[in-house]
Design a protein around this motif. Structure first.
Motif, short mmCIF file in Angstrom:
data_model
loop_
_atom_site.label_atom_id
_atom_site.label_comp_id
_atom_site.label_asym_id
_atom_site.label_seq_id
_atom_site.Cartn_x
_atom_site.Cartn_y
_atom_site.Cartn_z
N LEU A 4 -9.88 4.91 11.03
CA LEU A 4 -9.42 3.58 10.63
C LEU A 4 -7.90 3.50 10.73
CD1 LEU A 4 -11.63 2.87 7.47
CD2 LEU A 4 -11.69 1.65 9.65
N ILE A 5 -7.24 4.53 10.24
CA ILE A 5 -5.78 4.54 10.20
C ILE A 5 -5.19 4.61 11.60
CG2 ILE A 5 -3.80 5.95 9.50
CD1 ILE A 5 -5.59 6.68 6.98
N ARG A 6 -5.72 5.53 12.40
CA ARG A 6 -5.14 5.73 13.72
C ARG A 6 -5.44 4.57 14.66
NH1 ARG A 6 -1.16 8.61 12.20
NH2 ARG A 6 -1.54 10.83 11.88
N LYS A 7 -6.64 4.02 14.57
CA LYS A 7 -6.98 2.94 15.50
C LYS A 7 -6.15 1.70 15.23
CE LYS A 7 -11.46 3.83 17.50
NZ LYS A 7 -12.88 3.90 17.12
N GLN A 8 -5.77 1.49 13.97
CA GLN A 8 -4.96 0.32 13.64
C GLN A 8 -3.47 0.64 13.65
OE1 GLN A 8 -7.34 -2.21 10.52
NE2 GLN A 8 -7.65 -0.05 10.09
N GLU A 9 -3.16 1.86 14.06
CA GLU A 9 -1.77 2.32 14.12
C GLU A 9 -1.04 2.11 12.80
OE1 GLU A 9 0.31 1.22 17.65
OE2 GLU A 9 -1.46 1.49 18.91
N ILE A 10 -1.73 2.49 11.75
CA ILE A 10 -1.17 2.37 10.41
C ILE A 10 -0.30 3.59 10.13
CG2 ILE A 10 -1.81 2.54 7.96
CD1 ILE A 10 -4.29 0.81 8.74
N ASP A 11 0.84 3.36 9.45
CA ASP A 11 1.69 4.47 9.05
C ASP A 11 0.96 5.26 7.97
OD1 ASP A 11 3.54 6.24 8.18
OD2 ASP A 11 4.98 4.75 7.42
N ILE A 12 0.66 6.50 8.29
CA ILE A 12 -0.17 7.28 7.36
C ILE A 12 0.55 7.56 6.05
CG2 ILE A 12 0.49 9.59 8.21
CD1 ILE A 12 -2.66 10.16 8.02
N TYR A 13 1.89 7.50 6.08
CA TYR A 13 2.63 7.76 4.84
C TYR A 13 2.74 6.50 3.96
CZ TYR A 13 3.75 12.09 7.15
OH TYR A 13 3.64 13.31 7.77
N ASN A 14 2.25 5.40 4.47
CA ASN A 14 2.29 4.17 3.68
C ASN A 14 1.00 3.39 3.93
OD1 ASN A 14 3.20 2.19 2.02
ND2 ASN A 14 4.48 1.19 3.58
N ILE A 15 -0.08 3.97 3.50
CA ILE A 15 -1.39 3.39 3.79
C ILE A 15 -1.62 2.15 2.90
CG2 ILE A 15 -3.88 3.79 3.74
CD1 ILE A 15 -3.29 6.76 4.07
N PRO A 16 -1.93 1.00 3.51
CA PRO A 16 -2.34 -0.15 2.69
C PRO A 16 -3.72 0.11 2.10
CG PRO A 16 -2.47 -0.68 5.03
CD PRO A 16 -2.01 0.74 4.95
N ILE A 17 -3.71 0.63 0.88
CA ILE A 17 -4.95 1.12 0.30
C ILE A 17 -6.01 0.02 0.16
CG2 ILE A 17 -5.94 1.94 -1.89
CD1 ILE A 17 -5.00 4.23 -0.26
N ALA A 18 -5.56 -1.17 -0.24
CA ALA A 18 -6.54 -2.26 -0.45
C ALA A 18 -7.27 -2.57 0.86
CB ALA A 18 -5.82 -3.49 -0.98
N GLN A 19 -6.49 -2.67 1.93
CA GLN A 19 -7.07 -3.00 3.24
C GLN A 19 -8.02 -1.90 3.71
OE1 GLN A 19 -4.04 -3.44 6.26
NE2 GLN A 19 -5.54 -3.10 7.90
N ILE A 20 -7.54 -0.67 3.62
CA ILE A 20 -8.36 0.45 4.09
C ILE A 20 -9.61 0.62 3.24
CG2 ILE A 20 -8.38 2.99 4.20
CD1 ILE A 20 -7.03 1.81 6.59
N THR A 21 -9.47 0.44 1.94
CA THR A 21 -10.65 0.55 1.06
C THR A 21 -11.68 -0.49 1.45
OG1 THR A 21 -9.21 1.33 -0.71
CG2 THR A 21 -11.42 0.62 -1.34
N GLY A 22 -11.19 -1.72 1.73
CA GLY A 22 -12.10 -2.79 2.13
C GLY A 22 -12.85 -2.43 3.40
N GLN A 23 -12.12 -1.91 4.37
CA GLN A 23 -12.75 -1.55 5.64
C GLN A 23 -13.72 -0.38 5.48
OE1 GLN A 23 -9.22 -0.84 7.90
NE2 GLN A 23 -9.00 -2.98 8.53
#
Lengths: 262, 221, 221
Positions: free
Chosen positions: A22-41
């Motif tokens: 999820l993190i890598r495909k959306q090119e999310i900064d792993i050191y600043n994970i949007p927890i709400a978004q990721i939890t939802g997904q």
């Protein structure tokens, strides 16, 4: 929360795999994970998997709980005075560390895979077997601890499937023991003798030993077996005689013995 | 052995040279014959020769076969020397390889478990599960069966779990000289960052007959 | 194959030379890998090269390996080319192979007996036969000779049979500190059980791809 992602409900090898993807495909900064978004997904994935009857293991549920816990921790305001005294660690840190470690091992696995690709393109043709055969030497086979326990397991499995001769039961009889001796000597080496002592040692009860003793005497009497002793006071052995086969094929003599013990 | 006798008899330079040639020939024959990579020490001891000399001659053999006109190579693998065909000729050679046995195919789960053991050894099954974030260590049996890992005693913690380590066979199968030849985990961290910029993994040096799946994209469970 | 492409593209002398080197390398690898001697015709056909060229290059290979610093030779045998060690080094190679510490070799019967002793010790010969369901304990002698087991007194039953136990050498051979380090059957079954939980995973294998499942038995890996 709807994810704009197109997961084709891939089968993930554990929750860390799913999160990393999820993190890598959306090119999310792993050191600043949007927890709400990721939890939802993440939860969305779990729901879709459930809809499609894909069974997810317990770790997926545990990770969902962890994500929700981190999310709530981030939501709660903190006492600013306390924050100055004890700077709080980012509640995401532990998870991020685990994700990074997991990713490193995924890369390591990829590296190993590439090494295998190279190794699969080379062939070695050791001639040691041919050489040793030519020189009259014998090649060998190395054995590991794993082989040892595997072998023992195999032996125990064999016991389960082995036809049992009812010699452990308390109601063992002389005819039972005659059949037992038949079995022992039928497959055994022809000229060699078997130590009577060994046969007695295999018996589990006193009654079995007595029946075995009587069975031996009966078979010696009809010349199916013979007693041998190599030296004075030496071990007493039993040997198959010429009468062995006729005794067990005709069955007449045995029937008579059976009769006698009934 | 006549090699050593020669050394005592004629210490002249040309004798030394021809003796070197003879020793080299024996080393080449030995590397050709043996299936397990033998170390320079083992060869030195068996041939009753100083290790330095054996090492120098082995280096010469390695260099000789490295030339492009040779299709064989002598490589340092698993702490020893091993002869094999060069990977760049795999297409031509493959056609002549008769004995067909399935190659060592490992699932991603098995490769990841193997990677964890390679870097964290000796390591227990619970520790492996912790790192991988997955319950179940069924692949351990596969790795044990293939002799890529072996037991390495027990850890002195509650339950005394079995420790696992990689084997010499692992080094052979993955063409590694020794464990220090593995890139450090830190190097992978940097690799991971690069991956964000360019998600394509670099092509392996020798392309397999089909594209290998990218670890980052092909998940399994 | 790029060899033929090269031939069409650049007919210059130096290109011809490097192409020769590459072809020679392939021939060397092919001669090495095949167990049955291949004829020059067969190789020429497979590599799509004129027979004269192949013959010339094979002659060069034969001459190269004939030099005294090589322990291998390429010879024409039975109408084909075969690589082998040179007979003049056989004595040295033989002495070498003999000196190699032989790996622990055990027949299946011996391994089974050893396993029973390891897990049931101290145990008598009749008990071993009972557990294995096999008559005869000839392998006990092999195990005693190899110092993997030793006698451990006599059992206090009829006939006072000899008891057997494993030795220190056994621990050394299997890399165990002590007997408590032996994997338990429960642990072994655990591995098997977990494997059912996480099956062999046929999909996706690494390397996936349409790679033909071909490799030699002797594949280096």
């Amino acid at each position: 929360m709807s994810a704009p992602l197109n997961f084709h409900l891939e089968h993930y090898d554990g929750p860390l795999d799913l999160l990393l993807d999820l993190i890598r495909k959306q090119e999310i900064d792993i050191y600043n994970i949007p927890i709400a978004q990721i939890t939802g997904q993440y939860l969305d994935y779990m729901n879709r998997a459930a809809e499609m009857d894909i069974e997810l293991s317990a770790e997926f549920i545990f990770m969902a709980a962890t994500l929700i816990h981190i999310k709530s921790k981030l939501l709660l305001p903190r006492d600013p005075a306390l924050a100055e005294l004890i700077p709080e660690e980012d509640p995401r840190k532990e998870l991020v560390d685990r994700l990074l470690e997991h990713e490193r091992f995924k890369s390591a696995a990829e590296m190993l895979h590439q090494k295998r690709v190279v190794e699969e393109a080379v062939w070695s043709n050791p001639q040691i077997e041919q050489f040793m055969a030519g020189e009259g030497m014998e090649p060998g086979l190395a054995v590991s601890l794993f082989d040892l326990v595997k072998t023992f397991q195999g032996v125990l499995e064999r016991i389960k499937t082995r036809p049992t001769y009812e010699i452990n039961k308390e109601d063992v009889s002389v005819p039972d023991m005659i059949r037992y001796l038949h079995h022992v000597f039928e497959d055994g080496p022809k000229g060699e003798s078997v130590a009577a002592r060994e046969l007695f040692e295999r018996q589990k009860s006193r009654r079995a030993m007595i029946c075995l003793f009587l069975a031996m005497l009966e078979l010696v009497k009809i010349q199916a077996l013979g007693l041998v002793q190599q030296e004075g006071f030496g071990e007493i052995g039993l040997k198959r005689l010429k009468g062995f086969e006729t005794a067990f094929t005709s069955g007449e003599q045995l029937a008579a013995i059976d009769e006698g013990y009934n | 052995m006549d090699v050593t006798q020669l050394a005592e008899e004629r210490p002249s330079a040309s004798a030394e040279q021809s003796e070197d040639a003879q020793l080299k020939a024996i080393l080449e024959a030995v590397v050709y014959i043996t299936d397990e990579p033998l170390s320079a020490q083992q060869m030195a001891a068996a041939l009753q020769q100083p290790i330095d000399r054996i090492k120098r001659l082995l280096d010469e053999i390695v260099a000789e076969f490295a030339k492009p006109e040779h299709g064989l190579s002598v490589r340092e693998v698993a702490g020893g020397y091993k002869m094999a065909t060069k990977p760049e000729h795999h297409e031509a050679v493959r056609a002549f390889v008769k004995k067909l046995t399935p190659p060592l195919k490992l699932s991603l789960a098995a490769l990841e478990t193997l990677a964890v053991i390679a870097y964290k050894q000796p390591v227990t099954a619970p520790e492996i599960m912790e790192i991988r974030g997955v319950q179940g260590v069924g692949v351990l049996k596969t790795l044990l069966d293939r002799k890529l890992i072996s037991e390495a005693g027990r850890k002195n913690v509650v339950g005394k779990p079995i420790l696992y380590k990689t084997t010499k066979e692992f080094l052979v199968q993955f063409g590694l000289k020794d464990l220090t030849e593995l890139p450090t985990l830190k190097e992978f961290e940097e690799l991971g960052r690069l991956e964000i910029a360019e998600p394509e993994m670099p092509e392996p040096e020798v392309p397999a007959s089909g594209a290998p799946p990218e670890a980052s994209e092909t998940q399994n469970g």
